[in-house]
Design an enzyme around this catalytic site. Structure first.
Site, PDB file in Angstrom:
ATOM      1  N   CYS A 280       0.830  -1.216   0.000  1.00 15.33           N
ATOM      2  CA  CYS A 280       0.000   0.000   0.000  1.00 15.33           C
ATOM      3  C   CYS A 280       0.862   1.263   0.000  1.00 15.33           C
ATOM      4  O   CYS A 280       1.547   1.524  -0.981  1.00 15.33           O
ATOM      5  CB  CYS A 280      -0.980  -0.050   1.173  1.00 15.33           C
ATOM      6  SG  CYS A 280      -2.316   1.158   1.074  1.00 15.33           S
ATOM      7  N   HIS A 364      -3.899  -5.402  -0.201  1.00 14.85           N
ATOM      8  CA  HIS A 364      -3.651  -5.903   1.148  1.00 14.85           C
ATOM      9  C   HIS A 364      -3.759  -7.427   1.203  1.00 14.85           C
ATOM     10  O   HIS A 364      -4.842  -7.966   1.426  1.00 14.85           O
ATOM     11  CB  HIS A 364      -4.644  -5.276   2.133  1.00 14.85           C
ATOM     12  CG  HIS A 364      -4.328  -3.867   2.491  1.00 14.85           C
ATOM     13  ND1 HIS A 364      -3.585  -3.530   3.606  1.00 14.85           N
ATOM     14  CD2 HIS A 364      -4.620  -2.700   1.871  1.00 14.85           C
ATOM     15  CE1 HIS A 364      -3.443  -2.222   3.665  1.00 14.85           C
ATOM     16  NE2 HIS A 364      -4.067  -1.694   2.619  1.00 14.85           N
ATOM     17  N   GLU A 366      -2.862  -9.432   3.501  1.00 12.45           N
ATOM     18  CA  GLU A 366      -3.188  -9.923   4.842  1.00 12.45           C
ATOM     19  C   GLU A 366      -4.673  -9.890   5.147  1.00 12.45           C
ATOM     20  O   GLU A 366      -5.137 -10.523   6.107  1.00 12.45           O
ATOM     21  CB  GLU A 366      -2.436  -9.088   5.882  1.00 12.45           C
ATOM     22  CG  GLU A 366      -3.103  -7.808   6.297  1.00 12.45           C
ATOM     23  CD  GLU A 366      -3.161  -6.735   5.214  1.00 12.45           C
ATOM     24  OE1 GLU A 366      -3.999  -5.822   5.301  1.00 12.45           O
ATOM     25  OE2 GLU A 366      -2.344  -6.814   4.256  1.00 12.45           O
TER      26      GLU A 366
END
Length: 389
Positions: A280, A364, A366
């Protein structure tokens, strides 16, 4: 007027107002904290994860419009916080939050927001609001919650117009950690909760520009001892830990503004020839350090259903995204290639150096929307450190 009629009038009276800088007004029912907040307005298309979204530091300076109407129905739990306190400025929803129905819930969303000082507004035509954001760009807004329904409309519009916006704004300093710390908690597992990484293979220094906890958990689950440093850490402070690799976290604001101090640090770390992985904001600032440029998007990408193509394998990943700036792939220098692209609009979603284990992604991994489509990135980082020895 009868008591019943008076009660009906009282309950139908708007107790919250969303004022856009162009003068457009939305009235609804307020929940959570009272008061007034100004921010940029974005929309998020995720069907789950509202608590993670509200506590994601990348949303600093933003009010989030949730396009999915069932917000609050699973309550909240401390296990799902991505940071210690909510960071998003407020939330806008279609339907007022209902009582939670989930075995993991420990608190209602409305009480959680009130305790954490965040304003919510329900009963809004979120489709209309989302169309306005898509067509006009992310507007500046003021969101007010007053149980008495007393609003100074002219003042709210003036506050929205006075909001400086996120372009040119360094917000990483506001959400980063105050001092360094170690992280050993691994990803949540069914029936086990959060295990501890007690036998790490590698030492990783993670620069905290607004790091989500689950990113740190994924690094720990990949076999890493994680040392987290503040956003303002110097290259000397990073390298003093003798790391096997360096991670550049997500975060809010304009990457060029944060890059004023972070890019020189990243350039010096690159000279140390260590594996580097960014997500990001970390992805955007790595691109800046390598010589590329970033630009502000019209309304950004915010959601958990974004298809991203890995240009080298042809694989399509379902990803979670939250960014209002993007890397201009046309400015990537020699030796740096575009590795991933959005299948929604073709914008850049990943880069890597051709001759070194340095790579980053805009999305993202995760957040697990795939749910495990993108975990390989953490393993790739660990394998790069394995090869380095």
């Amino acid at each position: 007027m009868s008591a019943a009629a008076a009660t009906a009038v009282e309950t139908s009276r708007p107790t919250a107002c969303l004022a856009l800088a162009d003068g457009t007004l939305f009235y609804g029912q307020g929940f959570g904290a009272t008061g007034v907040t100004t921010a940029e307005l974005c929309f998020n298309t995720a069907m789950t994860g509202y608590q993670e979204i509200m506590t994601d530091p990348s949303y600093a300076g933003q009010v989030v419009t949730f396009t999915f109407p069932h917000i609050g129905n699973t309550g909240v739990t401390p296990e799902d916080d991505e940071t210690a306190e909510p960071v998003a400025a407020g939330m806008v929803v279609k339907w007022d939050p209902t009582e939670p129905s989930n075995w993991r819930s420990t608190e209602e969303l409305t009480a959680w927001l009130e305790r954490r000082g965040r304003i919510g507004i329900g009963g809004i035509d979120t489709r209309r609001l989302t169309r306005a954001i898509r067509q006009q760009g992310a507007p500046h807004v003021a969101i007010a919650h007053d149980p008495e329904g007393a609003f100074d409309i002219e003042a709210l519009i003036a506050e929205a117009r006075a909001f400086p916006g996120l372009e040119g704004l360094d917000l990483a300093k506001e959400v980063t950690c105050a001092q360094s710390y170690s992280w050993t908690e691994k990803r949540w597992a069914w029936g086990e909760g959060f295990a501890t990484q007690d036998n790490p293979r590698h030492k990783v220094v993670a620069l905290d520009f607004g790091a989500k906890r689950n990113i740190l958990r994924c690094l720990a689950s990949a076999g890493c001892e994680v040392i987290v440093l503040p956003a303002t850490a110097t290259a000397e402070e990073v390298l003093a830990h003798n790391p096997d690799g360096v991670f550049l976290s997500n975060g809010p604001g304009d990457p060029a503004a944060t890059g004023a101090y972070a890019v020189p640090m990243i350039k010096s770390v690159l000279e140390a020839d260590l594996p580097v992985f960014g997500i990001c904001l970390g992805h955007q600032m790595l691109a800046l350090a390598l010589g590329a440029k970033t630009v502000k998007m019209n309304h950004g990408h915010h959601g958990a259903n974004h298809p991203v193509k890995d240009l080298e394998t042809g694989k399509v990943e379902i990803t979670s995204m939250n960014h209002g700036f993007t890397v201009d792939s046309q400015t990537l220098p020699d030796g740096v290639i575009e590795s991933h692209v959005s299948l929604f609009d073709g914008s850049n979603c990943g880069i890597r150096m051709t001759d070194r284990p340095v790579f980053s992604v805009q999305y993202h991994p995760e957040a697990s929307p795939g749910p495990q489509d993108s975990y390989y990135l953490f393993e790739r980082f660990a394998e790069a450190m394995d090869k380095r020895g």
